[in-house]
Scaffold this motif. Sequence first.
Motif, PDB file in Angstrom:
ATOM      1  N   LEU A  31     -20.767 -58.437 -48.355  1.00 38.73           N
ATOM      2  CA  LEU A  31     -20.402 -59.585 -47.514  1.00 38.73           C
ATOM      3  C   LEU A  31     -19.134 -59.299 -46.714  1.00 38.73           C
ATOM      4  N   LEU A  32     -18.214 -58.628 -47.308  1.00 39.85           N
ATOM      5  CA  LEU A  32     -16.964 -58.307 -46.627  1.00 39.85           C
ATOM      6  C   LEU A  32     -17.202 -57.361 -45.462  1.00 39.85           C
ATOM      7  N   ASP A  72     -17.637 -56.742 -39.602  1.00 33.67           N
ATOM      8  CA  ASP A  72     -18.388 -56.371 -38.399  1.00 33.67           C
ATOM      9  C   ASP A  72     -18.562 -57.552 -37.453  1.00 33.67           C
ATOM     10  N   ASN A  73     -18.734 -58.739 -37.993  1.00 33.54           N
ATOM     11  CA  ASN A  73     -19.010 -59.920 -37.175  1.00 33.54           C
ATOM     12  C   ASN A  73     -17.800 -60.838 -37.026  1.00 33.54           C
ATOM     13  N   ASN A 125     -10.293 -63.327 -45.154  1.00 40.12           N
ATOM     14  CA  ASN A 125      -9.231 -63.569 -46.129  1.00 40.12           C
ATOM     15  C   ASN A 125      -9.783 -64.231 -47.393  1.00 40.12           C
ATOM     16  N   LYS A 126     -10.718 -65.149 -47.221  1.00 39.75           N
ATOM     17  CA  LYS A 126     -11.339 -65.796 -48.377  1.00 39.75           C
ATOM     18  C   LYS A 126     -12.103 -64.783 -49.221  1.00 39.75           C
ATOM     19  N   LEU A 127     -12.821 -63.896 -48.534  1.00 36.90           N
ATOM     20  CA  LEU A 127     -13.580 -62.885 -49.275  1.00 36.90           C
ATOM     21  C   LEU A 127     -12.647 -61.916 -49.991  1.00 36.90           C
ATOM     22  N   TYR A 128     -11.534 -61.563 -49.344  1.00 41.42           N
ATOM     23  CA  TYR A 128     -10.570 -60.685 -50.010  1.00 41.42           C
ATOM     24  C   TYR A 128     -10.010 -61.344 -51.273  1.00 41.42           C
ATOM     25  N   SER A 129      -9.694 -62.617 -51.190  1.00 41.01           N
ATOM     26  CA  SER A 129      -9.149 -63.300 -52.368  1.00 41.01           C
ATOM     27  C   SER A 129     -10.206 -63.396 -53.478  1.00 41.01           C
ATOM     28  N   GLN A 130     -11.458 -63.675 -53.077  1.00 38.14           N
ATOM     29  CA  GLN A 130     -12.517 -63.711 -54.081  1.00 38.14           C
ATOM     30  C   GLN A 130     -12.728 -62.330 -54.707  1.00 38.14           C
ATOM     31  N   LEU A 131     -12.665 -61.306 -53.875  1.00 36.23           N
ATOM     32  CA  LEU A 131     -12.832 -59.946 -54.366  1.00 36.23           C
ATOM     33  C   LEU A 131     -11.703 -59.576 -55.325  1.00 36.23           C
TER      34      LEU A 131
END
Length: 136
Positions: A96-97, A102-103, A112-118
Amino acid sequence: MSYSTEPMTTSEPQRSRRTRRSSVKIVLLIWFLLIGAGITTAYWYSNYLKKSMLEQLDARIQRQTEIMKTDYTAQLAALSEQVEQLNNKVETFNELLSFTKDNASDKTDNSNKLYSQLNDVKNQLAKLQKQMELLK
């Protein structure tokens, strides 16, 4: 009545003194044999008790060891399953990241949300790995 001042001799035969001496020897011999038999029996019985206690203790330790082994394997299997699930989540978040990178545009802040979740998932994965190391 007149009393004589001469010592009176006993008319006991010599044989009775010998039989007394031999009967004393026999009594002492029997007494020592009984004491020896008692000591020997006490020694054998204490060895028997020691052996039976050690066997009982060994059996109890074996049972507890088996219980601990089964518990350990169950915990290890559960932790392995959790680690596998977290690895799958990490892979999904990575996909997803990379898709959002890419998009991504300047207007969205999804990365940023995905980084924090990761990071949260990585922290959970590190905790589970520490728990697995402690179990080993």
